[in-house]
Motif scaffolding. Structure first.
Motif: not given
Length: 336
Positions: A127-144
Motif C-alpha cells: 500500500a505504501y509504495f504502490g505503482g509497480k511495486v504493488d503490481t509485482v507484489m500483488l502478482f506474487i501474492l496471487e500466485a501463492l
C-alpha cells in the motif's frame, strides 16, 4: 469534564487517550476493561491459559512419559495408575495428551503470530509504495494463493525420509509449510485498509517531513490496523491448530515419534468403539482449545468495537443518576 456515557465512539478508536471525569484513561486500558466485562471471553481466556499450563507443566504430575511402555497395562481404561488409560502400545495416554497439546499449541502460537507479522509488513509495503511495486507484489501474492497447499504439505512432510525430513522434526517442518500459506489472505485485507490510510493527512504530513518509509509503516500504518491484527492472531492460532489436526489426521502432518492432538485422534479413530478413551480424550482437549480461542476472539472483537453493546455499559455513579424521562431540579425550587 467528560461524562462516561457521552463519549463519542470515534474518540475511542481514533485517539490514544480518553479523558473521563478529569482522569485520562489510555485506549489500551479501555479495551482491557471492555474485554474483562465480557464473561464469555474471560472464561475462554482462563480455559486457554489452563490448557497452556497443562501442556507445559502437566508432565510434572505423572511418572510416565510418551516413550515408556507399561507391559502390564496395554490398552487399559483410566485407572489410579494411569489417569487417562493407556494406548494399544501400553504408553500412558496422559503423557501423550500433555505432549500432543504442547505441540499443537506451539504450532498455533508460532504460525498465528508470525503469519500476521508477515501479512502486516507485506500488505503495508504494497500500500505504501504502490505503482509497480504493488503490481509485482500483488502478482506474487496471487500466485501463492493459487498454489495447492494440501499437495505441498504432502510432498514436504512425506518425502520418504530424504532431505528435510531427516534434519528437521515433523512438527517444525509443518510450521514452515503452514507459514508459507497462512498469511496471504490477511495480507490482501491489510493492503486494502492501508491504501485508505495512505490518503490520511497524518501519513501525508509524515511523507512531506521526509520520514523514512520504514518508520511510517511501523509508526502510522501498523498501529492504525492494530485491532484487525489482534483479531487475526486469534483466528490464525485457531486455524493453525485445526490445520495441524486435519493434516495429521489424514497422515501428512505430524509423524511418529512426534505426537500431536491430530496424531492421537487419527490413531484412535478406527477403534473408537473398542478404546473410546483414546479417541475422546484428545478430541475433548481439541474442542476446549479451539472453543476457548473462539470465545476470546468474540470478546476481543467487541472490546475493539466501541459501538458494541454486548459487553454492557459502565455504571454512572454519584447523585446525578436519573431515570429516563425524569429531570433533576435544584433544591428549594418547584415546578409550577
Amino acid at each position: 469534564m467528560t461524562n462516561l456515557n457521552t463519549i463519542d465512539p470515534a474518540a475511542v478508536t481514533g485517539g490514544a487517550n480518553i479523558e473521563i471525569n478529569d482522569v485520562v484513561i489510555a485506549k489500551s486500558s479501555i479495551i482491557i476493561r471492555r474485554f474483562l466485562r465480557n464473561r464469555t471471553a474471560v472464561v475462554g481466556l482462563a480455559v486457554f491459559l489452563a490448557l497452556t499450563m497443562f501442556s507445559f507443566l502437566g508432565g510434572l504430575f505423572t511418572s510416565w512419559d510418551k516413550e515408556t511402555i507399561d507391559p502390564f497395562n496395554i490398552g487399559m481404561p483410566p485407572s489410579s495408575e494411569h489417569l487417562l488409560g493407556t494406548s494399544q502400545a501400553g504408553i500412558d495416554l496422559y503423557a501423550l495428551t500433555v505432549e500432543g497439546t504442547r505441540i499443537s499449541i506451539l504450532i498455533g502460537l508460532v504460525v498465528g503470530l508470525i503469519s500476521v507479522l508477515i501479512a502486516a509488513v507485506y500488505g503495508c509495503t504494497m500500500a505504501y509504495f504502490g505503482g509497480k511495486v504493488d503490481t509485482v507484489m500483488l502478482f506474487i501474492l496471487e500466485a501463492l494463493i493459487m498454489m495447492p497447499a494440501l499437495l505441498v504439505v504432502a510432498v514436504a512432510t512425506s518425502g520418504g525420509g530424504n532431505g528435510l525430513q531427516q534434519s528437521l522434526p515433523s512438527w517444525l517442518l509443518l510450521i514452515i509449510v503452514l507459514l508459507v500459506f497462512s498469511w496471504m489472505g490477511t495480507a490482501r485485507l491489510i493492503r486494502s485498509l492501508s491504501m485508505s490510510l495512505m490518503t490520511r493527512d497524518f501519513v501525508k504530513a509524515a511523507q512531506y517531513m521526509g520520514i523514512p518509509p520504514r518508520r511510517i509503516v511501523w509508526r502510522h500504518l501498523v498501529p492504525n490496523i492494530g485491532s484487525l491484527l489482534v483479531l487475526d492472531i486469534t483466528r490464525g492460532i485457531t486455524g493453525a491448530i485445526l490445520a495441524e489436526v486435519a493434516f495429521s489426521f489424514i497422515g501428512i502432518g505430524i509423524k511418529v515419534p512426534d505426537v500431536s492432538l491430530g496424531v492421537l485422534i487419527g490413531q484412535a479413530t478406527s477403534q473408537v468403539s473398542t478404546f473410546p478413551w483414546m479417541f475422546w480424550v484428545p478430541l475433548t482437549v481439541m474442542f476446549l482449545l479451539t472453543g476457548s480461542l473462539a470465545m476470546m476472539n468474540d470478546g476481543l472483537r467487541d472490546a475493539f468495537d466501541p459501538s458494541s453493546s454486548s459487553v454492557g455499559r459502565a455504571k454512572r455513579g454519584g447523585p446525578e443518576k436519573s431515570e429516563p424521562g425524569k429531570t433533576h431540579e435544584p433544591a428549594g425550587k418547584k415546578t409550577p
